[in-house]
Design an enzyme around this catalytic site. Structure first.
Site, PDB file in Angstrom:
ATOM      1  N   LEU A  16     -10.620   7.444  -1.075  1.00 22.28           N
ATOM      2  CA  LEU A  16      -9.191   7.164  -1.976  1.00 22.28           C
ATOM      3  C   LEU A  16      -9.010   6.405  -3.399  1.00 22.28           C
ATOM      4  O   LEU A  16      -8.201   6.488  -4.070  1.00 22.28           O
ATOM      5  CB  LEU A  16      -7.423   7.225  -0.915  1.00 22.28           C
ATOM      6  N   GLY A  17      -9.593   5.146  -2.854  1.00 16.94           N
ATOM      7  CA  GLY A  17      -8.801   4.243  -3.427  1.00 16.94           C
ATOM      8  C   GLY A  17      -9.261   2.721  -3.532  1.00 16.94           C
ATOM      9  O   GLY A  17      -9.552   1.875  -2.137  1.00 16.94           O
ATOM     10  N   GLY A  19      -8.592  -1.831  -3.094  1.00 18.31           N
ATOM     11  CA  GLY A  19      -7.701  -3.099  -4.203  1.00 18.31           C
ATOM     12  C   GLY A  19      -8.746  -4.153  -4.161  1.00 18.31           C
ATOM     13  O   GLY A  19      -9.700  -4.250  -3.849  1.00 18.31           O
ATOM     14  N   PHE A  21      -8.059  -6.884  -1.777  1.00 21.97           N
ATOM     15  CA  PHE A  21      -8.674  -6.786   0.296  1.00 21.97           C
ATOM     16  C   PHE A  21      -9.187  -5.563   0.795  1.00 21.97           C
ATOM     17  O   PHE A  21      -9.295  -6.104   1.847  1.00 21.97           O
ATOM     18  CB  PHE A  21      -7.377  -7.466   0.208  1.00 21.97           C
ATOM     19  N   LYS A  23     -10.519  -1.481   1.220  1.00 25.78           N
ATOM     20  CA  LYS A  23     -10.673  -0.109   0.875  1.00 25.78           C
ATOM     21  C   LYS A  23      -9.445   1.084   1.549  1.00 25.78           C
ATOM     22  O   LYS A  23      -9.692   0.897   2.472  1.00 25.78           O
ATOM     23  CB  LYS A  23     -11.768   0.560   1.061  1.00 25.78           C
ATOM     24  N   VAL A  24      -9.048   2.413   0.431  1.00 28.99           N
ATOM     25  CA  VAL A  24      -8.665   2.966   1.941  1.00 28.99           C
ATOM     26  C   VAL A  24      -9.601   4.912   1.380  1.00 28.99           C
ATOM     27  O   VAL A  24      -9.834   4.801   0.430  1.00 28.99           O
ATOM     28  CB  VAL A  24      -7.398   3.930   0.802  1.00 28.99           C
ATOM     29  N   LYS A  39      -7.157   2.465   5.859  1.00 25.98           N
ATOM     30  CA  LYS A  39      -7.140   1.273   5.456  1.00 25.98           C
ATOM     31  C   LYS A  39      -8.299  -0.544   6.046  1.00 25.98           C
ATOM     32  O   LYS A  39      -8.022   0.142   7.103  1.00 25.98           O
ATOM     33  CB  LYS A  39      -5.840   0.761   4.658  1.00 25.98           C
ATOM     34  N   ASP A 139       5.128  -7.591  -3.146  1.00 23.09           N
ATOM     35  CA  ASP A 139       4.022  -6.886  -3.768  1.00 23.09           C
ATOM     36  C   ASP A 139       4.570  -5.010  -4.420  1.00 23.09           C
ATOM     37  O   ASP A 139       3.853  -4.677  -4.170  1.00 23.09           O
ATOM     38  CB  ASP A 139       2.452  -6.318  -3.730  1.00 23.09           C
TER      39      ASP A 139
END
Length: 212
Positions: A16-17, A19, A21, A23-24, A39, A139
């Site tokens: 899905l995406g 960042g 730190f 991966k999802v 995640k 955040d």
């Protein structure tokens, strides 16, 4: 919440995406066919800080505008020592996705002034709930606001969050990893003194309103 999920019962469907730190992934329960989000924390310097913080916060939160924790596992789907956090899956992406589409001039069905107000209220309500528990998100941004089937908001990604001391509302002693957050949503006092507070979340919320 299951504290040690058996990941063999899940099937990865797609990424899905990712960042800095983690991966999802979108995953499916092989027995029930229910879809979840997984995640995988992959930054070794961030694992201990992130996993304990996110699990602790989500396991103690019960709010309609905060993502629901399903469970976690200390190893990833390949048996590597990369912790995995399983949460509910929200298929409509993020508020950031909606805003990007709007900027391109494309009209989104059902996304009107009423839905914007619902999102604003939902985010504010979730933030108020967190602050009542002396938790600051750290955040808060459109990319961390997920949207459910009705385009209602749910706050996510609590790996960078902080707990405040109940008596003086200062940060509780914990492992520090430097300045955290997303540049355009970081309050001035953080940039100057690296000090986080409930006010810094309020600043980020104001920037979300500006973006909307």
């Amino acid at each position: 919440m299951n504290s040690n999920l058996n990941l063999n019962k899940f099937e990865i469907q797609n990424e899905l995406g990712q960042g800095s730190f983690s991966k999802v992934y979108k995953i499916r329960d092989k027995e029930t066919n229910v879809i979840y989000a997984a995640k995988v924390i992959q930054n070794k310097h961030f694992i201990d800080f992130s996993i304990s913080t996110e699990i602790s916060i989500l396991s103690h939160c019960n709010h309609p505008s905060i993502i629901k924790l399903i469970g976690y596992c200390s190893n990833d789907f390949n048996g590597k020592k990369d912790p995995v956090i399983i949460t509910e899956y929200l298929q409509n992406g993020t508020l950031e996705d909606i805003l990007e589409v709007e900027r391109s001039g494309i009209k989104i069905p059902f996304w009107d002034d009423t839905m914007r107000l619902i999102n604003i209220y939902g985010i504010a309500s979730a933030m108020s709930y967190l602050h009542s528990k002396n938790i600051i998100h750290c955040d808060l941004k459109p990319g961390n606001v997920l949207l459910d089937d009705f385009l209602f908001p749910k706050l996510s990604d609590f790996g960078l969050s902080k707990s405040l001391d109940k008596t003086n509302e200062k940060e509780r002693p914990q492992k520090q990893i430097g300045m955290i957050g997303t540049a355009s949503f970081i309050a001035p006092e953080i940039l100057k003194e690296n000090k986080y507070s409930k006010k810094s979340d309020v600043y980020a919320f104001g920037m979300i309103l500006f973006e909307m």
